[in-house]
Design an enzyme around this catalytic site. Structure first.
Site, PDB file in Angstrom:
ATOM      1  N   ASP A 103      39.077   9.256 -16.640  1.00 28.16           N
ATOM      2  CA  ASP A 103      39.329  11.162 -16.758  1.00 28.16           C
ATOM      3  C   ASP A 103      37.688  10.888 -18.135  1.00 28.16           C
ATOM      4  O   ASP A 103      37.599   9.860 -18.200  1.00 28.16           O
ATOM      5  CB  ASP A 103      40.764  11.522 -17.436  1.00 28.16           C
ATOM      6  N   ASP A 109      36.412  13.882 -20.799  1.00 32.25           N
ATOM      7  CA  ASP A 109      36.805  14.640 -22.313  1.00 32.25           C
ATOM      8  C   ASP A 109      37.917  14.201 -22.625  1.00 32.25           C
ATOM      9  O   ASP A 109      39.263  14.697 -21.481  1.00 32.25           O
ATOM     10  CB  ASP A 109      36.820  16.131 -21.521  1.00 32.25           C
TER      11      ASP A 109
HETATM   12  N1  LIG Z   1      35.485  26.045 -19.172  1.00 36.66           N
HETATM   13  C1  LIG Z   1      36.639  25.290 -19.889  1.00 36.66           C
HETATM   14  C2  LIG Z   1      37.396  24.247 -18.628  1.00 36.66           C
HETATM   15  C3  LIG Z   1      37.356  22.975 -19.124  1.00 36.66           C
HETATM   16  N2  LIG Z   1      37.593  23.003 -20.249  1.00 36.66           N
HETATM   17  C4  LIG Z   1      38.072  21.384 -20.277  1.00 36.66           C
HETATM   18  O1  LIG Z   1      37.877  20.145 -20.010  1.00 36.66           O
HETATM   19  C5  LIG Z   1      38.650  19.050 -19.586  1.00 36.66           C
HETATM   20  C6  LIG Z   1      37.851  18.700 -18.240  1.00 36.66           C
HETATM   21  O2  LIG Z   1      37.675  17.611 -18.109  1.00 36.66           O
HETATM   22  P1  LIG Z   1      37.966  16.307 -17.893  1.00 36.66           P
HETATM   23  O3  LIG Z   1      36.998  15.285 -18.349  1.00 36.66           O
HETATM   24  O4  LIG Z   1      39.425  16.094 -19.227  1.00 36.66           O
HETATM   25  O5  LIG Z   1      38.872  16.238 -16.407  1.00 36.66           O
HETATM   26  C7  LIG Z   1      39.807  20.119 -19.588  1.00 36.66           C
HETATM   27  O6  LIG Z   1      40.431  19.363 -20.028  1.00 36.66           O
HETATM   28  C8  LIG Z   1      39.298  20.961 -20.613  1.00 36.66           C
HETATM   29  O7  LIG Z   1      40.686  21.724 -21.782  1.00 36.66           O
HETATM   30  C9  LIG Z   1      36.466  23.011 -21.600  1.00 36.66           C
HETATM   31  O8  LIG Z   1      36.447  22.745 -22.686  1.00 36.66           O
HETATM   32  N3  LIG Z   1      35.992  24.310 -21.033  1.00 36.66           N
HETATM   33 MG   LIG Z   2      40.667  15.241 -20.015  1.00 31.87          MG
END
Ligand SMILES: Nc1ccn([C@@H]2O[C@H](COP(=O)(O)O)[C@@H](O)[C@H]2O)c(=O)n1
Ligand SMILES: [Mg+2]
Length: 316
Positions: free
Chosen positions: A61, A63
């Site tokens: 993953d 973030d």
């Molecule tokens: N509008 C948003 C939507 C999602 N997030 C955060 O991004 C993360 C998703 O990315 P990954 O690389 O972890 O899959 C997720 O955990 C959400 O908290 C955001 O900040 N803003």
């Molecule tokens: Mg994540």
């Protein structure tokens, strides 16, 4: 552990072997490292080591897994949050996106709700934010500067992680529900977008003038990575051993598109709501790293699997 039907000499050999591999990775004894079954973790690492680099792939993953959760008391921006820059969005849009974050992030990490309950709400969150971003007519040529100005930070040890995998030609698939264009710019600016790195994410669709007009393909959110993994199965390499890194229970589905796997070792970063989520994380991930902002544990495991000769030469 006493297994009655194993004879005493075999038991002694197993005990010595267990002790031996246990000493191989002393970092696993840190109090920030939780494991449901340490012996199984060690046996999996040992099996992966026997196959070596040619049998391994890493699926991670992005973030809050490859990036830090916080730095100097401040939350590190996700790829979505990096776009919160006046060069791209106006004040009203910023307020709306913050309101959505405050509404939906607590749902995303709520230990009382099941992934099935969360799914429609995550679709709502992602869709609303993507609509707002499209309305803002985001310009592609601003992304480089916006990422540079953001407080984005990869976890400590990131260079060793990316460079080691590249050096030994181990494929790294980054599977993110964030924004692919921003993610790529973050790793490019950190000089770790090596040829072994492949990204599955939500990509922006720009018109001929470089203005955001839509998002490409099927939406990926935190709890539909299984669908994404099945859809993009062909992009996952046919290697039997997988090291999987994530910070959400939804990340555990990132390897679902693979067939013929032999060993999967899962590492979960538990960044937030630690007490509420500890039990479910320990049940679900093989290794749980509690409030650890580094890639130290994945790195020592990788070095153990990939570079046995280094370990031996150090000992002699
Ligand atoms: N509008 C948003 C939507 C999602 N997030 C955060 O991004 C993360 C998703 O990315 P990954 O690389 O972890 O899959 C997720 O955990 C959400 O908290 C955001 O900040 N803003
Ligand atoms: Mg994540």
């Amino acid at each position: 552990m006493q297994i009655p039907w194993i004879s005493t000499p075999i038991r002694s050999v197993l005990a010595i072997w267990h002790q031996f591999i246990k000493n191989e990775i002393p970092e696993l004894s840190k109090c920030s490292v939780l494991m449901r079954d340490r012996a199984r973790v060690e046996e999996t690492i040992y099996s992966m080591k026997r196959t070596g680099p040619s049998g391994l792939q890493v699926i991670s993953d992005f973030d809050m897994t490859l990036t830090r959760f916080s730095y100097k008391g401040q939350r590190v921006p996700t790829t979505h949050n990096i776009l919160d820059n006046r060069l791209l969005i106006d004040e009203d849009c910023e307020k709306k996106i913050k309101r959505l974050l405050n509404t939906y992030y607590p749902i995303e990490i709520d230990a009382q709700l099941s992934p099935e309950q969360k799914q429609p709400l995550m679709v709502e969150w992602w869709s609303k934010v993507h609509e707002l971003l499209i309305e803002q007519k985001i310009r592609k040529n601003m992304l480089e500067r916006v990422v540079r100005e953001s407080g984005s930070r990869l976890r400590e040890g990131y260079r060793e992680f990316f460079d080691l995998l590249s050096e030994l030609q181990v494929p790294l698939l980054i599977f993110s529900a964030g924004i692919g264009d921003v993610l790529e710019e973050v790793i490019r600016q950190n000089n770790v977008f090596h040829p072994n790195v492949n990204v599955i994410s939500n990509y922006m669709d720009f018109d001929a003038a470089g203005v955001l007009q839509a998002f490409k393909g099927q939406l990926i959110h935190t709890f539909n990575k299984r669908e994404g993994a099945l859809l993009h199965g062909a992009r996952l390499r046919g290697r039997p051993n997988v090291l999987l890194l994530g910070d959400s229970l939804g990340d555990l589905n990132m390897a679902d598109g693979l067939s013929n796997t032999e060993h999967i070792l899962t590492i979960g970063f538990l960044n937030d709501q630690v007490e509420e989520r500890k039990e479910s994380y320990v049940k679900s991930f093989d290794i749980v790293l509690v409030k650890d902002e580094t890639l130290e544990i994945p790195n020592v495991i990788l070095k153990n699997i990939l570079k046995p000769q280094v370990r031996w030469s150090k000992r002699l």
